[in-house]
Design an enzyme around this catalytic site. Structure first.
Site, PDB file in Angstrom:
ATOM      1  N   SER A  89      44.736 -51.710  72.560  1.00 10.86           N
ATOM      2  CA  SER A  89      45.080 -51.279  71.204  1.00 10.86           C
ATOM      3  C   SER A  89      45.687 -49.882  71.150  1.00 10.86           C
ATOM      4  CB  SER A  89      43.843 -51.330  70.302  1.00 10.86           C
ATOM      5  OG  SER A  89      42.773 -50.591  70.879  1.00 10.86           O
ATOM      6  N   ASP A 205      36.730 -51.663  78.575  1.00 11.69           N
ATOM      7  CA  ASP A 205      35.676 -51.961  79.553  1.00 11.69           C
ATOM      8  C   ASP A 205      34.489 -51.026  79.337  1.00 11.69           C
ATOM      9  OD1 ASP A 205      38.253 -52.889  80.468  1.00 11.69           O
ATOM     10  OD2 ASP A 205      37.348 -53.320  82.392  1.00 11.69           O
ATOM     11  N   HIS A 342      41.121 -44.903  66.990  1.00 11.81           N
ATOM     12  CA  HIS A 342      42.483 -44.935  67.513  1.00 11.81           C
ATOM     13  C   HIS A 342      43.299 -43.755  66.988  1.00 11.81           C
ATOM     14  CE1 HIS A 342      41.065 -49.172  67.821  1.00 11.81           C
ATOM     15  NE2 HIS A 342      41.679 -49.084  68.990  1.00 11.81           N
TER      16      HIS A 342
END
Length: 429
Positions: A89, A205, A342
């Site tokens: 993303s 992850d 983000h």
């Protein structure tokens, strides 16, 4: 809120049909309980104003080589014919120019730091827009927006083949998609043209580590990264691969504000956000984050992925990056989207500048950003070495590895999760 509920519910249904993708479902669940007024509250500081322009960027030598170079060590910025990007993303630029929390699922690929192609350098600083100053005909930059979970066309995505929410075990599938796409990409001479690929993968992850510590281990991260890079090395001629070092993620816990969007952090990165400070769980996650960085350095600071027409370069500018802060020490929230995780356009531009600078700095002298509080200044390619630095420390001068014979083709399956979205720049709808 009728039309909104129908739209969100429909899109969520589509997204749930894609194997392994619960990102949109979490988003829908996260906003379900908020009022229409709260969801539609605008934050103009998170968007780029209409008419904004950067000052021009000029270097002493902006010309390509007189003839197409055959050596990976003699590639100038103007010699790059196509750009591409793989990742998650952060590369799809999700929510990067959204005005409200409802714009979070929109992927502003055309503004992405490593692959966005909106307008020119003066409109938005991205790696392709910098390269266009040296070669106006560079191919592959993303041209439009997409919506997570919906089908997209190559005309919108360009060679931004990153997929929101994916982990490193998905990278071989993205890589296979890229190689197959490059072979038939319009305007590209696959054998002769120089290609520049940027990969940033691994943060998801870390975000999912506590859910399956074996699947999301540092060893598995390196395994899938290695598989992907070997595919590229064995099958793609004349390519330079930027592998960007992953962020130290602990500081993202400080990116908080009492808004509906910020509360979505737990859905996106629960393993980082939920542990209490000084807990064993948080200490373990911080150590795993560092282990990812160390193992990536061990893998890439060798000549394993270096030959006469191919190189993988670790770009470390994010290795110790602290989030941008205000003079009082608090996080500068204008750099973060409504989900408080983000980056907005401001953040993407700093990533683009950091990456560009690393490309023209030799190993051992690459800038590692300590904080994004101070804007990064772009550097010009050195006049005595106007080429992208590609030689790893362990490679001896003049002794390139020859390109190995292609192995038997291995097919990696990837769920078809690429987005389709609207058009335009200064609004999220």
């Amino acid at each position: 809120m009728g039309w909104l509920c129908v739209a969100v519910a429909t899109c969520a249904l589509v997204a749930r049909c894609v194997k392994g993708d619960d990102w949109w479902w979490k988003y829908e669940e996260g906003i379900r309980h908020y009022s229409k007024e709260a969801l539609n509250k605008e934050f103009p500081e998170k968007t780029r104003p209409v008419g904004f322009k950067h000052p021009a960027f000029q270097c002493p030598d902006m010309s390509p080589s007189l003839s197409t170079p055959s050596s990976v060590e003699l590639v100038k910025a103007g010699d790059i014919k196509v750009v591409a990007a793989l990742g998650d993303s952060l590369t799809t630029a999700i929510g990067a120019n959204a005005t409200t929390v409802l714009g979070i699922p929109i992927e502003f690929r055309h503004l992405s730091w490593s692959i966005g192609g909106f307008g020119s350098y003066q409109d938005v600083i991205t790696l392709p827009n910098i390269l266009k100053l040296f070669n106006p005909r560079v191919l592959g930059a993303a041209r439009g927006k997409t919506i997570h979970g919906m089908e997209a066309q190559l005309g919108e995505t360009g060679l931004n083949l990153a997929v929101t929410g994916q982990n490193t075990f998905n990278l071989p599938g993205q890589t296979r998609h890229l190689i197959d796409t490059l072979r038939s990409y319009e305007g590209l001479n696959f054998e002769k043209d120089w290609k520049l690929l940027t990969i940033l993968m691994g943060m998801n992850d870390i975000c999912d580590y506590c859910k399956d510590k074996d699947l999301f281990s540092a060893d598995n991260f390196i395994h899938y990264m290695t598989v992907s890079l070997e595919m590229l090395r064995n099958e793609v001629p004349r390519m330079i691969v930027n592998v960007v070092q992953i962020l130290p993620m602990q500081a993202l816990r400080e990116v908080q504000k009492p808004t509906p969007g910020c509360l979505l952090q737990r859905s996106f990165c629960s393993c980082l956000i939920e542990p209490v400070s000084w807990s064993d769980e948080l200490r373990e996650l911080v150590e795993v984050n560092l282990e990812f960085q160390r193992k990536l350095e061990t893998l890439l600071l060798t000549d394993r992925f270096f030959r006469d027409d191919f190189a993988v370069v670790l770009q470390p500018f994010l290795k110790r990056a602290d989030p941008p802060r205000l003079p009082n020490g608090k996080i500068d929230m204008s750099f973060f989207t409504h989900d408080c995780f983000h980056f907005t356009i401001k953040g993407h531009e700093e990533l683009a500048k950091g990456l560009w600078n690393n490309m023209f700095q030799p190993e051992g002298s690459k800038t590692v950003v300590s904080s994004f509080s101070d804007p990064i200044s772009l550097v010009c390619p050195p006049t005595d070495h106007p080429y992208i630095f590609t030689r790893p420390p362990s490679a001896r001068s003049g002794q390139h590895r020859r390109r190995p014979a292609p192995p038997m083709t291995v097919v990696y399956f990837l769920p078809a999760l690429v987005a389709f979205g609207g058009r335009g720049f200064f609004s999220e709808c």
